[in-house]
Scaffold this active site. Structure first.
Site, mmCIF file in Angstrom:
data_model
loop_
_atom_site.group_PDB
_atom_site.id
_atom_site.type_symbol
_atom_site.label_atom_id
_atom_site.label_comp_id
_atom_site.label_asym_id
_atom_site.label_seq_id
_atom_site.Cartn_x
_atom_site.Cartn_y
_atom_site.Cartn_z
ATOM 1 C CG HIS A 1 -1.800 -1.175 1.344
ATOM 2 N ND1 HIS A 1 -3.158 -1.102 1.093
ATOM 3 C CD2 HIS A 1 -1.547 -2.469 1.653
ATOM 4 C CE1 HIS A 1 -3.695 -2.302 1.266
ATOM 5 N NE2 HIS A 1 -2.733 -3.146 1.608
ATOM 6 C CG HIS B 1 -6.349 1.594 -0.133
ATOM 7 N ND1 HIS B 1 -5.979 0.428 0.492
ATOM 8 C CD2 HIS B 1 -7.015 2.313 0.800
ATOM 9 C CE1 HIS B 1 -6.402 0.439 1.738
ATOM 10 N NE2 HIS B 1 -7.034 1.584 1.956
ATOM 11 C CG HIS C 1 -27.704 -15.089 26.657
ATOM 12 N ND1 HIS C 1 -28.476 -14.568 25.643
ATOM 13 C CD2 HIS C 1 -27.326 -14.029 27.417
ATOM 14 C CE1 HIS C 1 -28.578 -13.251 25.792
ATOM 15 N NE2 HIS C 1 -27.886 -12.902 26.868
#
Length: 674
Positions: free
Chosen positions: A37, A271, A479
């Site tokens: 990059h 980028h 949960h």
């Protein structure tokens, strides 16, 4: 601050030469690697240059100097900015490693890695993690300052700087952590936000139109907006941020990705791919760069950067003198400081820890062990993601860490599991702390990225994961953890321990404290489980080996091995009694930690699970993935095949097959097979 002189907007010619040197070094490294990059280093070189040469208190000859400022490149894809700065300022990062960017064996991997490259403070790459981890680093500074500093003796006094991107601020972990940072008034946290308005997909307008400055004002941050290529504005913003002591600071800098590239500036093309040979040539022409040879570092630019070496040595020498004066004035505190730095555990820290006899939830036992350890381990600190009473993570009698009580040992992370994980990493990156954080096991999913990075960095972080199975009961399948154990066990360097009873909890905590090679997850029950009589069964201290013969078979050789994990060991023990009454020689093995077991010599592992005994039954109220390695092709696993349900846990255990009757029937079925 290192310098009070503020340059003009463009700086002088030498400033520009230094900045261009940093930019071209990144361009050339990415081009040679044909990977990486280039755009972020090109846009952020002015900030990096000023920070490292004028403001950051660091010593390239000693990257671990305790009172150094920290710099976190949260936008880790722009790592050539950091590597360039480290090489130029004199860290042990030779130019040959810059030339071998992203190649096997180099010190310049595709994203910064802690422990791999000198001067890299934390592993970054997954966006948002660096910024959130930096919050933990800033907390560590305030805690140490409150604990050690005395009037006239400031032993701890440093800033934590961050460079972040649009992508960092889109990730939820950054929002969680920055919200907490504002609440905690972390005035020495300074974040430089490169607002280039470009992501891989294109303009940020595609998905990100929020007013970032307004958001951070709402978090109670100090916010400034500047032009990111203006040296005067950058310097003034850093100095103003340093002077703001009651709020963390965000510097919103309008930058231009791929700065100077005629055809790729301000585009996604800058980028994640090299500029290309022709664009490199054109860009260097824009910079007025006269050198054709790649990786050229002009001597006059290098001389400016290398001034960081004598400056850093002077700064550390001044601090060492302060440390000497501190030691003379406060010898006991100085000894404690030395123990903290060397991560030395005090003698007898693990002596006379709780021994339990009554049935209890293992989460309850964990709370008792924490409070037995806390007076002996002053740097054991932690808390919970708004589940403190359920996780039993409170250090009793100790204050809570807050904006006004910096040396508090109890942390309230709020409903922010992901930020909690990253902040724990930031604390652990200050060697000496033993940080822990609690939540329900099911919510470990929310913090998996931070757990993975802790494992990658081999940090001593301890996770207290309670409510570990369908034993949670009435809260139901949302949960009740089923697949989480398998997911955690799949992470390299993470030690997962699921204690079977209260005394195994004590051993689990001791194992976690001793583990300096990576994080440890202690997985605990909500419901009560039996506490076994260790005069009749093997000692719980054998937990450190991962698995052990809990109850030996009648005779010399078992016909069958029952392997229990956590709360399910009780069914193996009860089934053994019934099977042996019927003449079936049955061994019971407690297996709280696969990872610890795999570290044992083959001789020990074979003594617990003899290779010739293939009739084995494993019992765990979780997904069966991974158990086949321990039960062989002739074994069976009593486990969860789907999600749980909402009902009392005793009903659920029976309905899902976690009963003595089912264990016995499964065992007999195996033995009937030839």
């Amino acid at each position: 601050m290192a310098s009070s002189s503020v340059p003009n907007a463009a700086g002088d010619a030498l400033d520009q030469l230094c900045i261009t040197t940093l930019r071209t070094l990144a361009i050339d490294a990415v081009e040679q690697a044909q990977s990486g990059h280039p755009g972020a280093p090109m846009e952020n070189a002015p900030f990096g240059y000023l920070l490292y040469t004028r403001y950051l208190r660091h010593n390239p000859r000693n990257p671990q100097w305790p009172n150094r400022d920290r710099f976190v490149l949260s936008a880790g894809h722009g790592c050539m900015l950091l590597y360039g700065l480290l090489h130029l300022t004199g860290y042990d990062l030779p130019l040959d490693d810059i030339k071998r960017f992203r190649q096997w064996g180099s010190k310049t991997p595709g994203h910064p890695e802690y422990g791999h490259t000198p001067g890299v403070e934390t592993t970054t790459g997954p966006l948002g993690q660096g910024l959130a981890t930096a919050v933990g680093m800033a907390i560590a500074e305030t805690w140490l300052a409150a604990h050690f500093n005395r009037p006239g003796h400031n032993l701890v006094d440093y800033y934590t700087y961050v460079l972040c991107s649009d992508g960092d601020l889109m990730e939820g972990v950054a929002s969680e952590a920055c919200s907490l940072a504002g609440t905690l008034k972390l005035g020495k946290l300074i974040v430089f936000y490169a607002d280039n308005r470009i992501t891989i997909d294109g303009s940020t307008d595609l998905a990100f139109r929020e007013q970032v400055a307004t958001r951070f004002l709402a978090y109670d941050w100090h916010v400034q907006s500047i032009e990111g290529n203006d040296l005067r504005q950058i310097a003034q913003a850093i100095e103003q941020a340093q002077q703001e002591t009651t709020r963390p600071s965000l510097i919103v800098a309008r930058t231009h990705i791929g700065y100077g590239s005629p055809n790729k500036q301000d585009t996604a093309k800058a980028h994640g791919e090299p500029l290309g040979a022709e664009e490199v040539k054109l860009t260097k022409q824009v910079y007025g760069w006269p050198y054709e040879e790649p990786f050229t570092i002009p001597a006059e630019a290098l001389e400016v950067y290398r001034r960081c070496i004598p400056r850093g040595e002077r700064l550390e020498a001044e601090w060492q003198a302060r440390l000497a004066a501190y030691a003379a004035a406060f010898p006991d505190l100085a000894a404690e400081w030395q123990a903290f730095q060397t991560q030395t555990l005090p003698p007898g820290w693990d002596a006379d820890l709780p021994h339990f006899t009554d049935a209890m939830a293992t989460r309850q036992a964990s709370g008792s062990v924490i409070n037995a350890l806390a007076p002996r381990l002053p740097f054991l600190i932690g808390g919970s993601a708004d589940l403190t009473p359920s996780n039993n993570t409170t250090i009793k009698g100790a204050p809570a860490y807050s904006a006004t009580t910096r040396a508090g040992r109890n942390f309230h992370f709020g409903v922010r599991e992901h930020a909690m994980g990253a902040i724990l990493n930031g604390l652990a990156l200050t060697p000496g702390f033993i940080p822990y954080g609690g939540t329900f096991l099911i919510f470990s999913d929310y913090m998996k990225a931070a757990i993975r990075l802790a494992a990658l960095m081999r940090l001593r972080v301890i996770y207290v994961f309670t409510h570990d199975s369908i034993g949670l009961g009435e809260d139901g399948p949302t949960h009740q953890a089923v697949e989480q154990l398998a997911g955690l066990r799949a992470i390299p360097n993470l030690t997962v321990i699921r204690p079977a009873d209260a005394n195994e909890v004590t051993a689990a905590w001791c194992t976690a404290i001793r583990n300096t090679e990576g994080p440890t997850a202690i997985v605990l029950t909500r419901q009560k489980v039996p506490t076994f009589d260790r005069t009749r069964h093997a000692p719980a201290s054998l937990l450190s080996k991962g698995a052990y013969v809990f109850s030996k078979e009648q005779g010399d050789t078992p016909d069958l091995i029952l392997i229990g994990s956590g709360s399910e060991l009780q069914w193996a023990v009860a089934a053994q009694a019934q099977l042996q009454q019927e003449g079936i020689a049955t061994r019971v093995v407690s297996m709280p930690s696969w990872e610890c077991f795999e570290q044992q010599p083959a001789e020990y592992r074979h003594s617990v699970l003899p290779p010739t005994i293939k009739k084995r039954v494993a019992i765990e109220a979780a997904a069966p993935l991974g158990w086949r390695d321990y039960i062989t092709d002739e074994g069976a696993i009593i486990a969860m095949k789907g999600f749980g349900a909402s009902a009392p846990f005793t009903f659920l255990m029976r309905e899902f097959g976690f009963t003595v009757e089912n264990v016995v029937a499964t065992a007999k079925s195996l033995l009937s097979q030839t």
